[in-house]
Design a protein around this motif. Structure first.
Motif, PDB file in Angstrom:
ATOM      1  N   TYR A  42      80.223  50.949  16.129  1.00 29.36           N
ATOM      2  CA  TYR A  42      79.143  51.257  17.069  1.00 29.36           C
ATOM      3  C   TYR A  42      79.110  50.333  18.287  1.00 29.36           C
ATOM      4  O   TYR A  42      78.387  50.582  19.240  1.00 29.36           O
ATOM      5  CB  TYR A  42      77.788  51.205  16.355  1.00 29.36           C
ATOM      6  N   GLY A  43      79.849  49.213  18.251  1.00 27.80           N
ATOM      7  CA  GLY A  43      79.853  48.304  19.380  1.00 27.80           C
ATOM      8  C   GLY A  43      80.212  46.881  18.981  1.00 27.80           C
ATOM      9  O   GLY A  43      80.759  46.641  17.907  1.00 27.80           O
ATOM     10  N   THR A  44      79.875  45.935  19.843  1.00 24.20           N
ATOM     11  CA  THR A  44      80.126  44.520  19.605  1.00 24.20           C
ATOM     12  C   THR A  44      78.820  43.872  19.182  1.00 24.20           C
ATOM     13  O   THR A  44      77.770  44.107  19.806  1.00 24.20           O
ATOM     14  CB  THR A  44      80.660  43.841  20.885  1.00 24.20           C
ATOM     15  N   VAL A  45      78.869  43.030  18.143  1.00 19.04           N
ATOM     16  CA  VAL A  45      77.647  42.487  17.571  1.00 19.04           C
ATOM     17  C   VAL A  45      77.876  41.077  17.040  1.00 19.04           C
ATOM     18  O   VAL A  45      78.967  40.741  16.591  1.00 19.04           O
ATOM     19  CB  VAL A  45      77.108  43.411  16.448  1.00 19.04           C
ATOM     20  N   ALA A  46      76.827  40.258  17.119  1.00 18.24           N
ATOM     21  CA  ALA A  46      76.771  38.943  16.479  1.00 18.24           C
ATOM     22  C   ALA A  46      75.315  38.706  16.073  1.00 18.24           C
ATOM     23  O   ALA A  46      74.391  39.250  16.680  1.00 18.24           O
ATOM     24  CB  ALA A  46      77.239  37.844  17.423  1.00 18.24           C
ATOM     25  N   VAL A  47      75.109  37.892  15.055  1.00 17.35           N
ATOM     26  CA  VAL A  47      73.767  37.625  14.547  1.00 17.35           C
ATOM     27  C   VAL A  47      73.360  36.205  14.906  1.00 17.35           C
ATOM     28  O   VAL A  47      74.109  35.254  14.655  1.00 17.35           O
ATOM     29  CB  VAL A  47      73.698  37.828  13.013  1.00 17.35           C
ATOM     30  N   PHE A  48      72.164  36.077  15.502  1.00 21.31           N
ATOM     31  CA  PHE A  48      71.642  34.759  15.846  1.00 21.31           C
ATOM     32  C   PHE A  48      70.239  34.576  15.282  1.00 21.31           C
ATOM     33  O   PHE A  48      69.587  35.521  14.867  1.00 21.31           O
ATOM     34  CB  PHE A  48      71.654  34.536  17.363  1.00 21.31           C
ATOM     35  N   GLU A  49      69.822  33.308  15.263  1.00 13.98           N
ATOM     36  CA  GLU A  49      68.480  32.951  14.796  1.00 13.98           C
ATOM     37  C   GLU A  49      67.589  32.630  15.981  1.00 13.98           C
ATOM     38  O   GLU A  49      68.029  31.979  16.930  1.00 13.98           O
ATOM     39  CB  GLU A  49      68.527  31.701  13.913  1.00 13.98           C
ATOM     40  N   ASP A  50      66.322  33.036  15.883  1.00 11.59           N
ATOM     41  CA  ASP A  50      65.367  32.584  16.884  1.00 11.59           C
ATOM     42  C   ASP A  50      64.901  31.173  16.510  1.00 11.59           C
ATOM     43  O   ASP A  50      65.412  30.569  15.557  1.00 11.59           O
ATOM     44  CB  ASP A  50      64.220  33.580  17.076  1.00 11.59           C
ATOM     45  N   LEU A  51      63.947  30.649  17.228  1.00 10.40           N
ATOM     46  CA  LEU A  51      63.536  29.264  16.993  1.00 10.40           C
ATOM     47  C   LEU A  51      62.936  29.031  15.614  1.00 10.40           C
ATOM     48  O   LEU A  51      62.874  27.890  15.142  1.00 10.40           O
ATOM     49  CB  LEU A  51      62.566  28.783  18.069  1.00 10.40           C
ATOM     50  N   TYR A  52      62.510  30.102  14.924  1.00 17.37           N
ATOM     51  CA  TYR A  52      61.914  29.948  13.596  1.00 17.37           C
ATOM     52  C   TYR A  52      62.837  30.385  12.468  1.00 17.37           C
ATOM     53  O   TYR A  52      62.495  30.257  11.298  1.00 17.37           O
ATOM     54  CB  TYR A  52      60.602  30.728  13.517  1.00 17.37           C
ATOM     55  N   GLY A  53      63.992  30.954  12.811  1.00 14.72           N
ATOM     56  CA  GLY A  53      64.933  31.388  11.790  1.00 14.72           C
ATOM     57  C   GLY A  53      64.981  32.881  11.560  1.00 14.72           C
ATOM     58  O   GLY A  53      65.748  33.347  10.723  1.00 14.72           O
ATOM     59  N   ASN A  54      64.146  33.673  12.264  1.00 14.63           N
ATOM     60  CA  ASN A  54      64.261  35.125  12.172  1.00 14.63           C
ATOM     61  C   ASN A  54      65.642  35.529  12.682  1.00 14.63           C
ATOM     62  O   ASN A  54      66.144  34.964  13.653  1.00 14.63           O
ATOM     63  CB  ASN A  54      63.196  35.821  13.033  1.00 14.63           C
ATOM     64  N   LEU A  55      66.247  36.507  12.027  1.00 13.78           N
ATOM     65  CA  LEU A  55      67.587  36.948  12.404  1.00 13.78           C
ATOM     66  C   LEU A  55      67.531  38.106  13.389  1.00 13.78           C
ATOM     67  O   LEU A  55      66.730  39.031  13.234  1.00 13.78           O
ATOM     68  CB  LEU A  55      68.374  37.369  11.161  1.00 13.78           C
ATOM     69  N   TRP A  56      68.388  38.026  14.386  1.00 14.50           N
ATOM     70  CA  TRP A  56      68.520  39.038  15.439  1.00 14.50           C
ATOM     71  C   TRP A  56      69.980  39.456  15.548  1.00 14.50           C
ATOM     72  O   TRP A  56      70.874  38.633  15.355  1.00 14.50           O
ATOM     73  CB  TRP A  56      68.168  38.436  16.782  1.00 14.50           C
ATOM     74  N   ASP A  57      70.205  40.695  15.918  1.00 17.12           N
ATOM     75  CA  ASP A  57      71.523  41.130  16.373  1.00 17.12           C
ATOM     76  C   ASP A  57      71.549  41.074  17.889  1.00 17.12           C
ATOM     77  O   ASP A  57      70.611  41.562  18.542  1.00 17.12           O
ATOM     78  CB  ASP A  57      71.805  42.587  15.977  1.00 17.12           C
ATOM     79  N   LEU A  58      72.576  40.483  18.448  1.00 17.13           N
ATOM     80  CA  LEU A  58      72.917  40.676  19.856  1.00 17.13           C
ATOM     81  C   LEU A  58      73.964  41.767  19.834  1.00 17.13           C
ATOM     82  O   LEU A  58      74.992  41.622  19.162  1.00 17.13           O
ATOM     83  CB  LEU A  58      73.479  39.402  20.495  1.00 17.13           C
TER      84      LEU A  58
END
Length: 139
Positions: free
Chosen positions: A110-126
């Protein structure tokens, strides 16, 4: 009928530290920051630059059970998905801002993706979706 998501609330520990992260590190726009004296809280919304989608409502925890949700809004799963038009530009900028990636960039169907954490540790996909992805071709 037309409907859309307006806000997604994310529980934060402190308004100002959350604003600092989202505005100065992720480069989101500060849309609103209004004190509401009747509830003794602030209405703070941020949005990715150029977005016409939902904004994040930064909701300061005010009860013990809300404090427990900070950084774990979705039980350790990826919680939010930040779509970009240039994955590598944004990935490189985020790395320069010391944003922690917990899964490195990868190419998916579906595309290019990486997972990062916000300042509190919630996980996000870029994520940068491929041009033929159905989410990019809705009318």
């Amino acid at each position: 009928m037309k409907q859309s998501l307006l806000h997604v609330a994310i529980v934060v520990q402190d308004y100002d530290e959350a604003i600092d992260f989202y505005v100065n590190k992720l480069k989101f726009d500060l849309v609103e920051d209004v004190y509401q004296p009747e509830q003794d809280k602030r209405w703070v919304t941020v949005s990715p630059p150029g977005s016409d989608g939902a904004a994040l409502l930064l909701a300061k925890a005010s009860k013990p059970e809300q404090l427990d949700a900070i950084g774990n809004q979705s039980g350790g799963r990826v919680f939010l998905f930040l779509q970009t038009d240039d994955f590598w530009r944004d990935y490189d900028n985020m790395v320069k801002q010391d944003i922690q990636f917990v899964r490195p960039p990868q190419e998916a169907e579906y595309g290019t993706v990486a997972v990062f954490e916000d300042l509190y540790g919630n996980l996000w996909d870029l994520i940068q979706l491929k041009d033929d992805h159905p989410m990019l071709n809705r009318s």
